[in-house]
Design a protein around this motif. Sequence first.
Motif, short mmCIF file in Angstrom:
data_model
loop_
_atom_site.label_atom_id
_atom_site.label_comp_id
_atom_site.label_asym_id
_atom_site.label_seq_id
_atom_site.Cartn_x
_atom_site.Cartn_y
_atom_site.Cartn_z
N ASP B 155 0.80 -1.22 0.00
CA ASP B 155 0.00 0.00 0.00
C ASP B 155 0.83 1.27 0.00
OD1 ASP B 155 -2.54 -1.24 -0.03
OD2 ASP B 155 -2.22 -1.81 2.06
N ARG B 156 2.12 1.10 -0.21
CA ARG B 156 2.96 2.30 -0.19
C ARG B 156 3.37 2.73 -1.59
NH1 ARG B 156 7.56 2.01 3.90
NH2 ARG B 156 7.49 -0.25 3.95
N TYR B 157 3.83 3.98 -1.69
CA TYR B 157 4.22 4.56 -2.97
C TYR B 157 5.74 4.47 -3.15
CZ TYR B 157 -0.49 6.39 -3.33
OH TYR B 157 -1.84 6.50 -3.42
N PRO B 158 6.20 4.49 -4.40
CA PRO B 158 7.64 4.33 -4.65
C PRO B 158 8.54 5.28 -3.84
CG PRO B 158 6.46 4.19 -6.71
CD PRO B 158 5.45 4.51 -5.66
N HIS B 159 8.09 6.53 -3.64
CA HIS B 159 8.99 7.48 -2.97
C HIS B 159 9.22 7.14 -1.51
CE1 HIS B 159 5.13 9.45 -1.84
NE2 HIS B 159 5.79 9.65 -0.72
N GLU B 160 8.37 6.24 -0.97
CA GLU B 160 8.54 5.88 0.44
C GLU B 160 9.63 4.83 0.64
OE1 GLU B 160 4.67 5.41 2.61
OE2 GLU B 160 3.86 5.72 0.61
N PHE B 161 10.23 4.39 -0.47
CA PHE B 161 11.25 3.34 -0.36
C PHE B 161 12.64 3.89 -0.64
CE2 PHE B 161 7.28 1.26 -1.45
CZ PHE B 161 7.26 0.17 -0.60
N SER B 162 13.65 3.17 -0.14
CA SER B 162 15.02 3.55 -0.46
C SER B 162 15.37 3.00 -1.84
CB SER B 162 15.97 2.96 0.58
OG SER B 162 15.97 1.55 0.48
N GLY B 163 16.53 3.43 -2.37
CA GLY B 163 16.94 3.02 -3.71
C GLY B 163 16.97 1.51 -3.89
N GLY B 164 17.52 0.82 -2.90
CA GLY B 164 17.61 -0.63 -2.99
C GLY B 164 16.24 -1.28 -2.98
N GLN B 165 15.36 -0.76 -2.14
CA GLN B 165 14.01 -1.32 -2.06
C GLN B 165 13.23 -1.07 -3.34
OE1 GLN B 165 13.01 0.76 1.54
NE2 GLN B 165 12.72 -1.16 2.64
N ARG B 166 13.44 0.11 -3.94
CA ARG B 166 12.77 0.41 -5.19
C ARG B 166 13.22 -0.55 -6.28
NH1 ARG B 166 12.63 6.28 -3.95
NH2 ARG B 166 14.74 6.51 -4.71
N GLN B 167 14.51 -0.88 -6.25
CA GLN B 167 14.99 -1.83 -7.24
C GLN B 167 14.33 -3.19 -7.02
OE1 GLN B 167 15.65 -1.84 -10.19
NE2 GLN B 167 17.70 -0.95 -10.28
N ARG B 168 14.04 -3.52 -5.76
CA ARG B 168 13.33 -4.77 -5.46
C ARG B 168 11.91 -4.73 -6.04
NH1 ARG B 168 15.81 -7.83 -1.16
NH2 ARG B 168 17.65 -6.70 -0.44
N ILE B 169 11.28 -3.56 -5.96
CA ILE B 169 9.94 -3.43 -6.54
C ILE B 169 10.01 -3.65 -8.05
CG2 ILE B 169 7.96 -1.89 -6.91
CD1 ILE B 169 8.84 -0.42 -4.35
N GLY B 170 11.04 -3.04 -8.67
CA GLY B 170 11.23 -3.21 -10.11
C GLY B 170 11.40 -4.68 -10.47
N ILE B 171 12.13 -5.39 -9.63
CA ILE B 171 12.35 -6.82 -9.89
C ILE B 171 11.04 -7.59 -9.72
CG2 ILE B 171 13.56 -8.89 -9.08
CD1 ILE B 171 15.88 -6.99 -8.29
N ALA B 172 10.29 -7.25 -8.67
CA ALA B 172 9.00 -7.92 -8.45
C ALA B 172 8.07 -7.70 -9.63
CB ALA B 172 8.35 -7.39 -7.16
#
Lengths: 306, 331, 338
Positions: B155-172
């Motif tokens: 339920d969170r938005y991309p800006h709430e994540f750190s760079g590494g976590q965002r890359q995990r979202i991209g992978i997911a």
Amino acid sequence: MLMFIIRRLVQTVPVIIGVTFVVFFIMQLVPGDPAVLLAGEGASKDTIEAIREQLGLNRPLYVQYFDYLMNLANGDFGVSLKNSQPVLDEILVRLPITLELALFSILITIVLGMGAGIISAVKPYSMQDVGVMLVALIGISLPSFWFGLMLMYFFSVKLQILPVAGWDSLLHVILPALTLGAGGAAIVARMTRSSMLDVIRQDYIRTARAKGLRERLIIYKHALRNALIPVITVVGLQFGALLGGTVLVESIFAINGLGRMIVDAIRMRDLPMVQGGVLFASLIFVIVNLFVDVFYRFFNKRIELN
Amino acid sequence: MEKVIDKKVLLKVDQLKQYFPVKTESIFKPKAFVKAVDDVSFELFEGETLSIVGESGCGKSTTGRAILRLDEPTDGKVYYSGQNILELNKKEMRKLRGDLQVIFQDPFASLNPRQTVKQILNEAMAIQNVVEKPKRMDRMLELLGYVGLPPEALDRYPHEFSGGQRQRIGIARALAVDPKLIICDEAVSALDVSIQAQILNLLKKLQKQFQLTFLFISHDLSVVRHISDRVMVMYLGKVVEIAEKKDLFDSPLHPYTKALLSSIPVPNPTLKRERVMLTGDVPSPIDPPTGCRFHTRCPFAVENCKQVEPALREIRNNHFVSCHRAEELAQ
Amino acid sequence: MNEKNKPILEVKGLKTYFTTKRGVSKAVDGIDFTLHKGETLGIVGESGCGKSITSLSILRLIPSPPGKIAGGSILFKGNDLVTMSENEMRKVRGNEISMIFQEPMTSLNPVIPVGEQIAEALRLHQKMGRREAWAKSVEMLKLVGIPSPEKRAKQEPFQLSGGMRQRVMIAMALACTPEVLIADEPTTALDVTIQAQILALIKDLQTKIGMGVIMITHDLGVVAETCDKVAVMYAGNIVEHATTEQIFANPKHPYTQGLLASLPKIYEDQEELRTIEGSVPSSYNMPAGCRFASRCPYQEAICTAQQPELVEQSDGSKVRCWKYTEQWTGQVEQEEVV
């Protein structure tokens, strides 16, 4: 660079032809028949028809347009319906006046606008910034006819240090030029400020500081030249608005320029005069834009590569 | 590469060319092109990681984009399971995109900032319609588990994540559609080393888990060494060397590869290496040097190198190089 | 002899804070280091650790507001840069202490010829005339290995490649023969073959001029190749300060150990990389104890209770970790790092 200028010049040709097209056909849409107007009230149908015949107004439109173009190419802008003077002569008499007014106005726009913008940007969010920007906001919001009248009232009527109207000396230029340039100056001031603030944040300004340069040198040598690049475009656009403004300002200050000539001609349904006037105004605009482009390119050579 | 019988070719790139027109000053001058990718051929085997390395402007990212038809290639063929994907129409191509996924360097730029992670993943699944609607929620939680994000992340938005976590979202998101091939375009380049290590470990784990094939585009040779099975080196739009990883790093054949490898600063002050220092800059890809494109910077260039363009040839087992003097320099 | 051993730059307890709507960010929170003539000090750490803020603080180039040097001193040849007047500070910048930045693409003024950008510092600090300054800037361009420097000096930055622009930056920084050069990620934006050229150039010029160099970088490879000693920064603190050999052979702080272990190795194969779990604490809300405690595999009670000091060890290195103090109980000693 030369190649660019030539290419740019070639590009203006279709623009100018387009302008003649628009000018010619819009005039046809204007209500009111010049033949009727010329013949005077109560003239007989035959008289009107005769005038029409004489002026060639009864031919098909495309023939009239083609004729018009051919005449233009020969430097023949037609004859005023009102006083039978060649339109070109009428225009050439008034053009210098309007150009002088426009030139002084744009000078005011540039000097006042950029100056105010820089003063604001040097100390953002300070009293001087807030003050200057407030004045600029007012400048944008004020209608020029009202501003012109106010200037006239204050400087000419109250203080009596400047002439009310007319066009005889340099003193006569001040008030109309100020009226015409004020709005643009306000826009340029706001643009200069935001552009400066943007530039001051850039890495190369930090480099300049790291070099030990004085703040003044950083502002005027390193920041300003970069900040002015987008401002040049705005000044160019302002020039267009300014040409439109001459119509109003020349009327207020009773200046016998191109703008007033067009207004009078419209009132008289003097078609050739209107066409000629609008065409010339458009030409000036096209030429100014050409200059702005060349200028812009000169200032910002990186455009060539990217 | 017929010798690798046990390996199945998943993707075959054949004489791929990607030219971008550049504006010329004069209308009389002939049109100039940036030959970003110029006649590149290679094969990608199922389940392997092939890396493309090279410096900026070598054409490595352009190659990846051309394969995915993110930019339409100028010429060449790209076979994916036997069919030339450059000939597919829009509809067929869209269907295929489920198999071919991409992860970019900047995950923030490739994630819609106004979508929650849930919306992002949902959209990916909806486009390919790989999972039925009622099962999507379970699938999303499963995906988050794979990439090591907590269920609350949905339920969170991309800006709430750190760079590494965002890359995990991209992978997911890439995993959401059950891809076969993932192109990783500088996927870890923007991350700090400790985070980069996490993402590299994750990619390796997922590859094993889902039998993924990676085309890994990177400028970082240490990362490439860690993740690849085979490595392809590019220079100015050309392939200069392809080999098994160990082969390439232990005994590089092309002078450019040698220079590239020896230029990497190694975090070991006691290790003293002989450095092949290149002089000058990479020439412009608009008007690349004749013959071997590397001859202007090559310490071993001879007259022949300036005239004749070297072909990519197999010098050792599975070790291809395009250098006239490869054999004599290898000794 | 004594004179020679005196450091040229001495940073003591430097604190740089940023006051924003979210509160006070302690970007640099009490750091100490020294730099001697001819020496290269590496400041290494991950993004947000405060290494770049440190370098900007030395030249007092922190954007203010919101930034402010909140404490400590920066002694340059005995004078405190922190309390110096802006006028005096300007005489130091670009003259005695110079700086090169990460982004060669944006760090040069796009509308001024590069020769002029070098020459203006010479006119300012060395009181050279126009012609003399221009000649010297052409000479500097030649020194940093730019071919046909007379021609290049007249060009604007967009006509130069990234590597050449960084050479120009170096020429600019070294024009006045500074005593200290601060290089903030000087090669991060460059390709490896160009990076090798630039690092070699800095090293070469350092021996010629004899200046001290502060190399700010996130790349431990660059540190290993260029630095004599290293300060490892984490969350606004220096957590370990040692010679380059010591740092790589025998890293003491758990963070340094983790950092080194998470690097992919170019000369060996690893199945899995070691990682540092968790994340850096927010600079707005630093924990009371050791800032690395939440991510540290060795954590004990004292670690979260009280912040350790940077303590000198028997081998001369300094570590900010309870593990190397007498307060350490060693009860929860875990498996040694492989």
